[in-house]
Enzyme design. Structure first.
Site, PDB file in Angstrom:
ATOM      1  CE  LYS A 116      -4.062  -2.055   2.193  1.00  0.00           C
ATOM      2  NZ  LYS A 116      -3.499  -3.304   2.748  1.00  0.00           N
TER       3      LYS A 116
HETATM    4  O1  LIG Z   1      -9.395  -2.980   1.667  1.00  0.00           O
HETATM    5  C1  LIG Z   1      -8.527  -3.719   2.122  1.00  0.00           C
HETATM    6  C2  LIG Z   1      -7.237  -3.745   1.636  1.00  0.00           C
HETATM    7  C3  LIG Z   1      -6.344  -4.641   2.154  1.00  0.00           C
HETATM    8  N1  LIG Z   1      -6.691  -5.471   3.160  1.00  0.00           N
HETATM    9  C4  LIG Z   1      -5.667  -6.424   3.647  1.00  0.00           C
HETATM   10  O2  LIG Z   1      -6.110  -7.759   3.386  1.00  0.00           O
HETATM   11  C5  LIG Z   1      -5.823  -8.593   4.503  1.00  0.00           C
HETATM   12  C6  LIG Z   1      -7.096  -9.085   5.118  1.00  0.00           C
HETATM   13  O3  LIG Z   1      -6.847  -9.932   6.194  1.00  0.00           O
HETATM   14  P1  LIG Z   1      -7.992 -10.874   6.853  1.00  0.00           P
HETATM   15  O4  LIG Z   1      -7.278 -11.532   7.984  1.00  0.00           O
HETATM   16  O5  LIG Z   1      -8.421 -11.861   5.790  1.00  0.00           O
HETATM   17  O6  LIG Z   1      -9.083  -9.996   7.290  1.00  0.00           O
HETATM   18  C7  LIG Z   1      -4.953  -7.754   5.434  1.00  0.00           C
HETATM   19  O7  LIG Z   1      -3.609  -7.933   5.036  1.00  0.00           O
HETATM   20  C8  LIG Z   1      -5.376  -6.341   5.131  1.00  0.00           C
HETATM   21  O8  LIG Z   1      -4.366  -5.403   5.383  1.00  0.00           O
HETATM   22  C9  LIG Z   1      -7.959  -5.453   3.643  1.00  0.00           C
HETATM   23  O9  LIG Z   1      -8.336  -6.210   4.554  1.00  0.00           O
HETATM   24  N2  LIG Z   1      -8.858  -4.571   3.103  1.00  0.00           N
END
Ligand SMILES: O=c1ccn([C@@H]2O[C@H](COP(=O)(O)O)[C@@H](O)[C@H]2O)c(=O)[nH]1
Length: 309
Positions: A105
């Site tokens: 990001k």
């Molecule tokens: O909008 C967004 C962008 C990035 N993320 C990232 O994805 C994973 C989600 O993790 P979970 O454990 O499956 O919830 C995490 O790395 C976030 O930084 C997001 O969730 N939403």
């Protein structure tokens, strides 16, 4: 790289990404103990523990999945040692022929974005030599600074045949605070989506662009709108599992060809052994629990797609 990602999705029949977001609290006792015995309760010990944890999950799932998404924040919390574990994870996943999406990001003024793009996707010149730094296949980019903050990433992708996922509508509860604001009657996320589509049209792989978007699974209505706004952009969809997204909510993130989206789950896969549904595996067999969670996720998403398309 977008062509490779699509080929791998078609081969595995799994439009999913395993998110490698290793918090130390997810790492089973026996792995932590071994790492701490060797390196002490130090940043090095923690980094060794998360690396060994990742390796086991990758070993147990790589044949089922096209891609992984290491979240760099989880590694940065352990400083330089954590970043070394990040790099080891990227390299190991690539050695298993997985597509690696660096969830970094980044996005800044042009000159600084250029350095980020070089470090993560490109090659840096050192005297007469060039070196790839982190060398992920895709990176996530924050477009808030505008085109000159994104362009250096696109330039490096074009040169290196890599790709981007640009934040358009994020999955978090307060994403609407800014992203849903209307500008001349149009939500900001839609304006960003239009820009991603425009960038994408100029940077095509065989059937999809290598300039993709991030749209959260927790906002299926916006996902349906954005699918139409960006027909040729792949959508990375975080928010499945731990954040509440389910397969049936996600069909409109995909195109009629059954492609166009890949769904990420991090905690839901890597910490599966802590969930009741997979508790029978126990902490010793956490990798097998992750494999079972991957299989369930594929069945959920493919089942929803088969029923809808
Ligand atoms: O909008 C967004 C962008 C990035 N993320 C990232 O994805 C994973 C989600 O993790 P979970 O454990 O499956 O919830 C995490 O790395 C976030 O930084 C997001 O969730 N939403």
């Amino acid at each position: 790289m977008i062509n490779k990602l699509i080929n791998k999705i078609q081969k595995t029949k799994a439009p999913i990404v395993v998110g490698l977001d290793p918090m130390l609290s997810y790492v089973p006792e026996h792995i932590q103990k071994k790492a701490f015995d060797e390196f002490g309760e130090t940043l090095e010990g923690a980094a060794e523990a998360i690396w060994q944890f990742n390796k086991e999950i990758v070993d147990k799932t790589y044949d089922l999945i096209p891609a992984v998404k290491p979240q760099i924040a989880m590694y940065e919390q352990f400083g330089i040692e954590g970043l070394k574990a990040y790099k080891k994870t990227v390299d190991y996943c690539k050695s298993k022929d997985l597509v690696v999406i660096g969830d970094i990001k980044r996005g800044d003024i042009g000159s600084t974005s250029a350095a980020y793009a070089t470090g993560h996707l490109g090659k840096v010149q050192v005297g007469s030599k060039t070196y790839a730094g982190f060398d992920e296949d895709f990176a996530t980019v924050n477009p808030y600074l505008g085109s000159d903050g994104v362009k250096p990433f696109i330039d490096v992708c074009k040169q290196e045949k890599k790709g981007l996922f640009i934040l358009v509508k994020t999955s978090n509860p307060s994403s609407g605070e800014f992203q849903d604001q209307l500008i001349n009657g149009k939500p900001l996320y839609e304006m960003v989506g239009e820009k991603v589509a425009q960038w994408g049209e100029d940077h095509m792989g065989d059937s999809y662009s290598y300039i993709g978007a991030v749209v959260g699974a927790t906002y299926p209505e916006q996902g349906e709108i954005l699918r139409k706004v960006m027909p040729k952009s792949f959508i990375l969809v975080p928010g499945y599992g731990a954040q509440g997204g389910k397969g049936k909510d996600l069909v409109h993130f995909f195109n009629e060809d059954g492609l166009g989206a890949i769904v990420n789950s991090s905690r839901g896969i890597i910490a599966a052994y802590k969930q009741e549904a997979y508790a029978k595996f126990g902490a010793e067999n956490f990798g097998d629990a992750s494999r079972a969670a991957v299989e369930a996720m594929i069945a959920d998403i493919q089942g929803a797609l088969d029923a809808a398309l």
